[in-house]
Write a protein that holds these residues in place. Structure first.
Motif, short mmCIF file in Angstrom:
data_model
loop_
_atom_site.label_atom_id
_atom_site.label_comp_id
_atom_site.label_asym_id
_atom_site.label_seq_id
_atom_site.Cartn_x
_atom_site.Cartn_y
_atom_site.Cartn_z
N LEU A 166 0.80 -1.10 -0.10
CA LEU A 166 0.00 0.02 -0.14
C LEU A 166 0.75 1.18 -0.02
O LEU A 166 1.90 1.30 0.93
CB LEU A 166 -0.80 0.08 1.32
N MET A 167 0.50 2.19 -0.97
CA MET A 167 1.26 3.51 -0.93
C MET A 167 0.67 4.21 0.46
O MET A 167 -0.29 3.92 1.08
CB MET A 167 0.79 4.35 -1.87
N LYS A 168 1.51 5.21 0.90
CA LYS A 168 1.11 6.10 2.04
C LYS A 168 -0.13 6.59 1.77
O LYS A 168 -0.93 6.70 2.99
CB LYS A 168 2.14 7.05 2.25
N SER A 169 -0.65 7.16 0.75
CA SER A 169 -1.86 7.72 0.56
C SER A 169 -2.91 6.52 0.90
O SER A 169 -4.05 6.84 1.47
CB SER A 169 -1.88 8.41 -0.68
N GLU A 170 -2.73 5.50 0.44
CA GLU A 170 -3.71 4.20 0.69
C GLU A 170 -3.82 3.94 2.13
O GLU A 170 -4.93 3.62 2.58
CB GLU A 170 -3.34 3.30 -0.32
N VAL A 171 -2.75 3.95 2.77
CA VAL A 171 -2.54 3.78 4.26
C VAL A 171 -3.55 4.80 5.03
O VAL A 171 -4.14 4.62 5.94
CB VAL A 171 -1.27 3.67 4.83
N VAL A 186 -3.58 13.21 11.39
CA VAL A 186 -3.12 14.65 10.84
C VAL A 186 -1.75 14.80 11.17
O VAL A 186 -1.36 16.01 10.93
CB VAL A 186 -3.95 15.81 11.66
N ALA A 187 -1.13 13.97 12.01
CA ALA A 187 0.34 14.11 12.47
C ALA A 187 1.28 13.98 11.22
O ALA A 187 0.96 13.14 10.44
CB ALA A 187 0.66 13.10 13.69
N LYS A 188 2.26 14.77 11.58
CA LYS A 188 3.34 14.58 10.36
C LYS A 188 4.16 13.14 10.61
O LYS A 188 4.50 12.87 11.82
CB LYS A 188 4.38 15.70 10.40
N PRO A 189 4.11 12.47 9.50
CA PRO A 189 5.04 11.13 9.44
C PRO A 189 6.47 11.34 10.07
O PRO A 189 7.09 12.30 9.69
CB PRO A 189 5.01 10.68 8.03
N THR A 190 6.78 10.58 11.06
CA THR A 190 8.28 10.56 11.49
C THR A 190 8.59 9.28 11.94
O THR A 190 7.85 8.34 12.49
CB THR A 190 8.15 11.46 12.70
N ASP A 191 9.85 8.87 11.94
CA ASP A 191 10.25 7.61 12.34
C ASP A 191 10.55 7.46 13.80
O ASP A 191 10.74 6.41 14.21
CB ASP A 191 11.49 7.40 11.51
N GLY A 192 10.48 8.74 14.65
CA GLY A 192 10.65 8.70 16.08
C GLY A 192 12.18 8.13 16.49
O GLY A 192 12.14 7.60 17.76
N LEU A 193 13.12 8.19 15.64
CA LEU A 193 14.62 7.83 15.97
C LEU A 193 15.24 8.77 16.64
O LEU A 193 16.46 8.40 16.72
CB LEU A 193 14.93 6.96 15.00
N TRP A 194 14.76 10.07 16.55
CA TRP A 194 15.75 11.18 17.06
C TRP A 194 15.08 11.83 18.35
O TRP A 194 14.04 11.64 18.53
CB TRP A 194 16.00 12.32 16.06
N ASP A 196 14.30 14.53 18.84
CA ASP A 196 13.42 15.69 18.44
C ASP A 196 12.26 15.38 17.62
O ASP A 196 11.94 14.11 17.36
CB ASP A 196 14.33 16.76 17.75
N ASP A 197 11.82 16.39 16.99
CA ASP A 197 10.27 15.85 16.45
C ASP A 197 10.57 16.12 14.77
O ASP A 197 9.37 16.35 14.35
CB ASP A 197 8.82 17.06 16.93
N ARG A 198 11.45 15.88 14.39
CA ARG A 198 11.80 15.83 12.93
C ARG A 198 10.96 15.02 12.19
O ARG A 198 10.70 13.70 12.59
CB ARG A 198 13.38 15.81 12.58
N SER A 199 10.40 15.40 11.09
CA SER A 199 9.54 14.41 10.41
C SER A 199 10.25 13.52 9.16
O SER A 199 11.40 13.93 8.93
CB SER A 199 8.42 15.35 9.61
N ASP A 200 9.50 13.03 8.58
CA ASP A 200 10.34 11.92 7.49
C ASP A 200 10.45 12.87 6.32
O ASP A 200 11.59 12.80 5.67
CB ASP A 200 9.31 10.82 6.91
N GLU A 201 9.69 13.94 6.10
CA GLU A 201 9.88 14.85 5.03
C GLU A 201 11.17 15.75 5.25
O GLU A 201 11.76 15.90 4.40
CB GLU A 201 8.57 15.64 4.74
N ASP A 202 11.48 15.98 6.54
CA ASP A 202 12.53 16.93 6.80
C ASP A 202 13.80 16.07 6.47
O ASP A 202 14.88 16.56 6.25
CB ASP A 202 12.40 16.99 8.56
N GLN A 203 13.52 14.76 6.81
CA GLN A 203 14.96 13.87 6.50
C GLN A 203 15.18 13.53 5.06
O GLN A 203 16.31 13.60 4.60
CB GLN A 203 14.67 12.41 7.34
#
Length: 263
Positions: A166-171, A186-194, A196-203
Motif C-alpha cells: 500500500l502506498m502511504k496515501s492508501e494507508v 493529521v500528525a506529520k509522519p516521523t520515524d521517531g528515532l531522534w 526531536d520531532d523531525r519529520s520523515d519529509e525533513d529527513q
C-alpha cells in the motif's frame, strides 16, 4: 481503491497465515504514527490475540500520547487486544555507555538512531517468542520498496508485512475507515528515532505524495531529464535513496562457489 474490500482482504490474509503457521496472534510496535496504527487495527480485526507494544526511547511526549490514545481505543473495540509498555530509554543509554567514545558526527547520530530501531526489534521478538506470536511489520510500499526508509534488521526485521503493498496515501485511506484517532491521521509522519520531532519529509527532502509520484514515474522508465523544477528535484531524491538502499530491498548477496572448486 475499494478500501473496505482491501481491509477485508488483508485481515483474511493475516488470519489465514497465522492459522496455517499454527501461531496464536500478532505483536505490533506502536509508535503513535499512522502505519503502526493501521497495522495494529488490521491485526485486531482478525480476532486473534494482538499485543501492542510501546517502546519509548527518549520519545517526544506527543508520540507517546498518540500511541496510548490509539491503544486505548483498540482495547475498547476488541477484546483480543492487549498492550505492554517497555521503556527502553535506560537500555539504550547503557548500550551507549558500553561503546568506545567517538567524536560526535552525523554518522554516529545515524548509527545510534538505527540502534534504537534494532533494540525495538529485539523487544518485539522477545514478546513474539514467549507468546508464540508473529511480528507484524508496519512498513508501507514507498518506505519498503521505494526509498528504503527503514532500519535494516530494525523495523525491517519482521515476520510478515500486511501493508507493504500500500502506498502511504492508501494507508491513510484505510486509517479513516478503520477509525484511527484523528490525532494520528493529521500528525506529520516521523520515524521517531531522534530526540526531536523531525519529520520523515525533513529527513528525506520530499513528501510521501511526491515520493509516490516519483516511484510511479520510475516504474514507467522515466529519468530525471524528463522533468524540470521541483519534479526533477523530487525524482532525483527518490532515485538517490532507491539506489543507496538497494541492499535493504534485495536479497542478501551470497557468494556462490563454482562446483569445480568444491570437488
Amino acid at each position: 481503491m475499494q478500501t473496505e474490500k482491501v481491509i477485508d482482504h488483508i485481515v483474511n490474509w493475516l488470519k489465514n497465515y497465522a492459522i496455517n503457521a499454527n501461531i496464536n496472534g500478532f505483536v505490533v510496535g506502536i509508535s503513535g504514527g499512522i502505519d503502526s496504527a493501521v497495522t495494529s487495527a488490521l491485526c485486531a480485526r482478525t480476532g486473534l490475540r494482538t499485543l501492542c507494544v510501546e517502546m519509548p526511547i527518549h520519545q517526544p511526549p506527543a508520540h507517546v500520547t498518540r500511541g496510548k490514545e490509539h491503544i486505548a481505543k483498540l482495547k475498547k473495540q476488541f477484546a483480543n487486544v492487549s498492550d505492554v509498555n517497555t521503556d527502553l530509554t535506560e537500555t539504550f543509554e547503557v548500550f551507549k555507555a558500553a561503546l568506545p567514545e567517538i567524536s560526535a558526527s552525523p554518522e554516529l547520530q545515524l548509527s545510534l538512531a538505527n540502534t534504537r530501531a534494532r533494540l525495538r526489534m529485539s523487544t518485539l521478538y522477545y514478546f513474539a517468542g514467549i507468546h508464540k506470536y508473529l511480528v507484524a511489520g508496519t512498513g508501507n510500499k514507498v518506505e519498503d520498496f521505494g526509498v528504503g526508509f527503514y532500519t535494516k534488521y530494525g523495523d525491517g526485521g519482521v515476520d510478515l508485512s500486511p501493508i507493504a503493498d500500500l502506498m502511504k496515501s492508501e494507508v491513510y485511506a484505510l486509517a479513516k475507515v478503520l477509525g484511527v484517532p484523528e490525532s494520528i491521521q493529521v500528525a506529520k509522519p516521523t520515524d521517531g528515532l531522534w530526540q526531536d520531532d523531525r519529520s520523515d519529509e525533513d529527513q528525506i527532502g520530499a513528501s510521501y505524495d511526491e515520493l509516490e509520484w516519483a516511484m510511479k514515474e520510475d516504474k514507467k522508465g522515466s529519468t530525471a531529464s524528463d522533468f524540470d523544477g521541483r519534479k526533477k528535484t523530487v525524482f532525483e531524491i527518490y532515485k538517490r535513496y532507491n539506489n543507496a538502499n538497494k541492499h535493504k530491498m534485495e536479497a542478501i548477496p551470497v557468494c556462490e562457489i563454482p562446483m569445480n572448486l568444491k570437488e
